[in-house]
Design an enzyme around this catalytic site. Sequence first.
Site, short mmCIF file in Angstrom:
data_model
loop_
_atom_site.label_atom_id
_atom_site.label_comp_id
_atom_site.label_asym_id
_atom_site.label_seq_id
_atom_site.Cartn_x
_atom_site.Cartn_y
_atom_site.Cartn_z
N GLU A 1 52.48 43.37 33.17
CA GLU A 1 53.84 43.18 33.70
C GLU A 1 54.86 44.07 33.00
O GLU A 1 56.06 43.99 33.27
CB GLU A 1 54.25 41.70 33.55
CG GLU A 1 53.68 40.81 34.64
CD GLU A 1 52.15 40.80 34.67
OE1 GLU A 1 51.59 41.20 35.71
OE2 GLU A 1 51.53 40.43 33.67
N ASN B 1 46.14 43.49 37.45
CA ASN B 1 46.97 43.98 38.56
C ASN B 1 47.52 45.37 38.29
O ASN B 1 47.74 45.77 37.14
CB ASN B 1 48.13 43.02 38.80
CG ASN B 1 49.04 42.90 37.58
OD1 ASN B 1 48.71 42.19 36.64
ND2 ASN B 1 50.17 43.59 37.58
N ASP C 1 49.61 40.28 43.15
CA ASP C 1 49.31 40.01 41.74
C ASP C 1 48.03 39.19 41.58
O ASP C 1 47.97 38.24 40.81
CB ASP C 1 50.46 39.30 41.03
CG ASP C 1 50.17 39.11 39.54
OD1 ASP C 1 49.72 40.08 38.91
OD2 ASP C 1 50.36 37.99 39.02
#
Length: 612
Positions: free
Chosen positions: A204, A288, A330
Amino acid sequence: MTRSAMRAAKAAFLGAALSGAAFFGPALAPALANDGLLALQDDPKQWTMQLGDYAGNRYSELDQINAENVKNLQVSWTFSTGVLRGHEGSPLVVGDVMYVHTPFPNTVYALDLNDDGRILWRYTPQQNPEVIGVMCCDTVYRGLAYADGVLFLHQADTTLVALDAKTGDVKWSVVNGDPAKGETNTTTVLPVKDKVIVGISGGEYGVRGHVTAYNVSDGSMAWRAYSTGPDDEMLVDPEKTTVLGKPVGANSSLESWEGDQWKIGGGTTWGWFTYDPEADLVYYGTGNPSTWNPSQRPGDNKWSMTIMARDPDTGVARWFYQKTPHDEWDYDGINENLLVDQEIDGVERKLLVNFDRNGFGYTLDRLTGELLVAEKYDPAVNWATHVDMDPASATYGRPQVVAEFSTEQNGEDVNSTGICPAALGSKDQQPSAFSPKTGLFYVPTNHVCMDYEPFRVSYTAGQPYVGATLSMYPAPDSHGGMGNFIAWDATQGKIAWSLPERFSVWSGALATAGDIVFYGTLEGYLKAVDSKTGEELYRFKTPSGIIGNVMTYEHKGKQYIGVLSGVGGWAGIGLAAGLTNANDGLGAVGGYAALSDYTALGGQLTVFALPN
């Protein structure tokens, strides 16, 4: 692979090594795996790996506690960790000592099982608390690893520490990443042969994922394999590394990204590692792609969302399989890869079974990467209709996306609603179990859907690089709860039985020869169910929600069951971090708001046994 198969593999390959024979490539070194760890995993009285064994089966041959008497289980003793955040992973038991870990600050305790759990030593790392601010989804840690008298602690700040298991003294340490760039750690490591295999977190934050092997002897780096980028940095042989039986081709990753986006492309490796000593391959998954806004990264974004099989000596990839090309939801691909030998269509196969975040249960040949089964393990899954299983098709092996639930096709700043599963997947990292007695896999699952609105975001090192707003809620037209605990037939791709739960099942499962399966719930219950039927046989509410993984061991002739309780993790981030905005925690805070009505923060190990 069952423990008996592991024993056979160990004996065969030690013999082959001594005679100069080799099954793959040139003559191999005298030891094909960490001999000490192989011997320990064969002793069910101990629990020496987070997943129970190299195959990741979380199965114990102990049967003193069984389906007939588990109803009599009682609390034997408890231990407070002193930390009030999410407690994932499990203790290890080696000989007469139990090793317990905590979330940040990643304290380690050695407890004497011969002396009422007296603390033999403790180790508390000195870490910069600012690392907490760049940890995605709570300050969790999935546990210690052990080999040859050494404990391996991979701290939140990415420092890998080798501790003397007898004294707690530091033998060596090495820094694996840079928190200033968003690189952190939440996962355990895996000792294999003379190396320890290590991943990295931070998808992230635009971190470029990698797996690294350090030498057990001194912590020096042996190799590093990136998830994205040029072949030489990914340790890919374009002719010998395969995808669904075909050579991957030159620079396959570079061709699937626009420009140099692969440099901030994610594919982090914060999940589990398993190892087949016979094939001499390490298996793991990548996470991801970055950002969560798919329109900003056209292409398949290889090799995010991928199961990887690598040679532990060199790191060179044997095969890849990308489960969710060009991820739009995701659906990190980091979940555990269980290794079993089972019959499919009348033929005994060496299988790898994976329950992906995207809601599909995959069965592959672990030697070749051949795709054998791909079916939904939660009927609520709607983002794709199926995985194309026709080898002659141009879309072979790819999920067939439903346009309504494509967050890219719907466009930036458009809220796509009713997508199932939610970003935390039909199953997150909480590990499954396999019983060779039933041939079934026992899977803790999330029964959760979401709304997903992507937006444009720019990259700054060390800053969140998400680009989407989410909200989560129970799947519609079902039991109204947010989880199920299921038994799965991986050869057929079918659910054998399913138990509904009020909240997601965020605890790792344990199967035993006593014909029972254990798991924990977010409300804090330890549950035992019949491995054949799913009938609930026992429950006990611990002081806090359980996101830890159930384990078992035997001491002085008595079998014990242990589990860490301490609510947190992604599902419990609202409680763990005191968040109240529904969209915080990447959408989880609102989805799990009711959890605070059933449990509170805690940090405790609870150990159970039958009465004398």
